[in-house]
Enzyme design. Structure first.
Site, PDB file in Angstrom:
ATOM      1  N   HIS A  65       0.824  -1.225   0.000  1.00 13.61           N
ATOM      2  CA  HIS A  65       0.000   0.000   0.000  1.00 13.61           C
ATOM      3  C   HIS A  65       0.851   1.266   0.000  1.00 13.61           C
ATOM      4  CE1 HIS A  65       0.054   0.984   4.444  1.00 13.61           C
ATOM      5  NE2 HIS A  65       0.122  -0.321   4.616  1.00 13.61           N
ATOM      6  N   ASP A 166       5.682   1.817   7.289  1.00 15.01           N
ATOM      7  CA  ASP A 166       4.386   1.218   6.963  1.00 15.01           C
ATOM      8  C   ASP A 166       3.701   2.110   5.927  1.00 15.01           C
ATOM      9  OD1 ASP A 166       1.875   0.093   6.911  1.00 15.01           O
ATOM     10  OD2 ASP A 166       1.347   0.656   8.962  1.00 15.01           O
ATOM     11  N   GLU A 196      -5.354   1.639   2.214  1.00 17.28           N
ATOM     12  CA  GLU A 196      -5.235   0.441   3.062  1.00 17.28           C
ATOM     13  C   GLU A 196      -5.499   0.790   4.516  1.00 17.28           C
ATOM     14  OE1 GLU A 196      -3.305  -2.552   5.721  1.00 17.28           O
ATOM     15  OE2 GLU A 196      -2.921  -0.414   5.566  1.00 17.28           O
ATOM     16  N   ASP A 219       3.770  -6.151   3.603  1.00 16.24           N
ATOM     17  CA  ASP A 219       3.441  -5.091   4.564  1.00 16.24           C
ATOM     18  C   ASP A 219       4.232  -5.322   5.845  1.00 16.24           C
ATOM     19  OD1 ASP A 219       2.160  -2.902   5.745  1.00 16.24           O
ATOM     20  OD2 ASP A 219       0.150  -3.571   5.182  1.00 16.24           O
ATOM     21  N   HIS A 305       2.587   2.504  13.432  1.00 16.84           N
ATOM     22  CA  HIS A 305       1.548   3.543  13.604  1.00 16.84           C
ATOM     23  C   HIS A 305       1.931   4.579  14.657  1.00 16.84           C
ATOM     24  CE1 HIS A 305      -1.933   1.462  11.291  1.00 16.84           C
ATOM     25  NE2 HIS A 305      -0.764   1.317  10.696  1.00 16.84           N
TER      26      HIS A 305
END
Ligand code: ZN
Ligand code: CO
Length: 332
Positions: A65, A166, A196, A219, A305
């Site tokens: 992504h 990411d 995504e 990923d 994240h």
């Protein structure tokens, strides 16, 4: 490959606004594939037709992504401070002290209501963005504008630091795999997906449109290798992880076996992954139409994240080697 990862990490691309990163990835692909197109949702689809075998290869979709997590402005007050909502699974604990950047280059710093000495846990409702404005009229951003987390790209030996490994590291792996793959009996559908982080939306439509016979996502995944981590048998620097299961997908045994065999046959170190939260693009394709055997090659990554994600360059290099060997051989 480090330079490619760094270059991809430097480009703006929150979910829903992937034009700049799509443009850059497209430039890297022109020499590598037979056909490139962008579908109606914004996915970048690069096709390489079979170059070996006697027509017994599969249609194999590889998905990484392009989008990254971020924030969206919901309101600008009279003093020019912005309220915001999150795009994707942003960890609000990490916002104080981090910076964001808008498409037009405007910087944003997070502040929280109340005393600067407060030990209160930050919630999105108590937080605001300072975009350097002196008033609402002066603010260079408005409702609906999106921003991404930015911290300078760094490296200590083979350990890489960036806000958006990411999944820009996955995009780099997919590009590099196409560079290193010499011949393949398979039709390769390299898809750089959109949205995504807000629920594998791009992969869902690309998977439906392309009707692949096999899908593999590339990923990042979580690790269990830092102090007091929740036990998880994935660590940085021990090779790419071949997924067994995550929250929304159980990997097809044939796909897992195909990837494991490629690693074993070529002495590529790998790990097995069971992730108890999260998922990847592969899960959306797995259940499209009448179903698609699906798997994932994961790159171990700490602090996913957050604005400071850490991964190991060797895992990325070995993921390329694993994918190139698997794709160069038969799917069985
Ligand atoms: Zn991801
Ligand atoms: Co993510």
């Amino acid at each position: 490959m480090r330079a490619l990862i760094e270059e991809l990490c430097s480009v703006f691309g929150p979910s829903g606004d992937e034009a700049l990163i799509r443009e850059l990835i497209g430039q890297h692909l022109t020499e590598l594939v037979d056909e490139i197109r962008t579908d109606r949702l914004g996915n970048l689809i690069a096709v390489r037709r079979p170059t070996a075998g006697n027509g017994d290869g599969k249609r194999i979709m590889l998905a990484a992504h392009m989008d990254e997590i971020g924030v969206m402005v919901t309101h600008v007050d009279a003093q020019g401070f912005c309220r915001f909502t999150t795009i994707g699974g942003v960890s609000t604990n990490t916002l104080i002290g981090s910076r964001v950047q808008f498409a037009n280059g405007v910087e944003g710093a997070f502040g929280m209501e109340g005393s600067p000495l407060s030990r209160e846990r930050p919630t999105p409702q108590k937080l605001f963005l300072d975009v350097g404005a002196k008033s609402k009229e002066d603010a260079a951003v408005q409702i609906g504008d999106t921003a991404v987390f930015r911290s300078s790209f760094g490296a200590v030996g083979d350990r890489l630091f960036a806000a958006n490994l990411d999944d820009r590291i996955g995009c780099a792996i997919l590009i590099q795999t196409l560079r290193e793959l010499e011949s393949s009996p398979h039709e390769i559908l390299a898809v750089f997906t959109v949205q995504e982080e807000v629920g594998t939306r791009g992969a869902a439509t690309a998977g439906y449109g392309l009707e692949p016979e096999v899908v593999v996502a590339i990923d990042v995944t979580a690790t269990g290798d830092f102090p007091e981590a929740t036990p998880m048998e994935v660590a940085l620097g021990k090779g790419p992880a071949i997924k067994i299961m995550d929250r929304r997908m159980i990997v097809h045994p044939k796909v897992r076996g195909w990837l494991e065999n490629a690693a074993k046959a070529n002495d590529i170190p790998y790990q097995l992954e069971v992730l108890e939260f999260g998922t990847t693009d592969a899960s959306a394709v797995q259940i499209s139409r009448a179903g698609v055997p699906a798997g994932t090659v994961s790159i171990p990554c700490r602090y996913i994240h957050t604005p400071s994600q850490v991964a190991d360059l060797n895992d990325a290099r070995q993921a390329v080697s694993l994918l190139a060997h698997a794709l160069g051989g038969e799917f069985a």
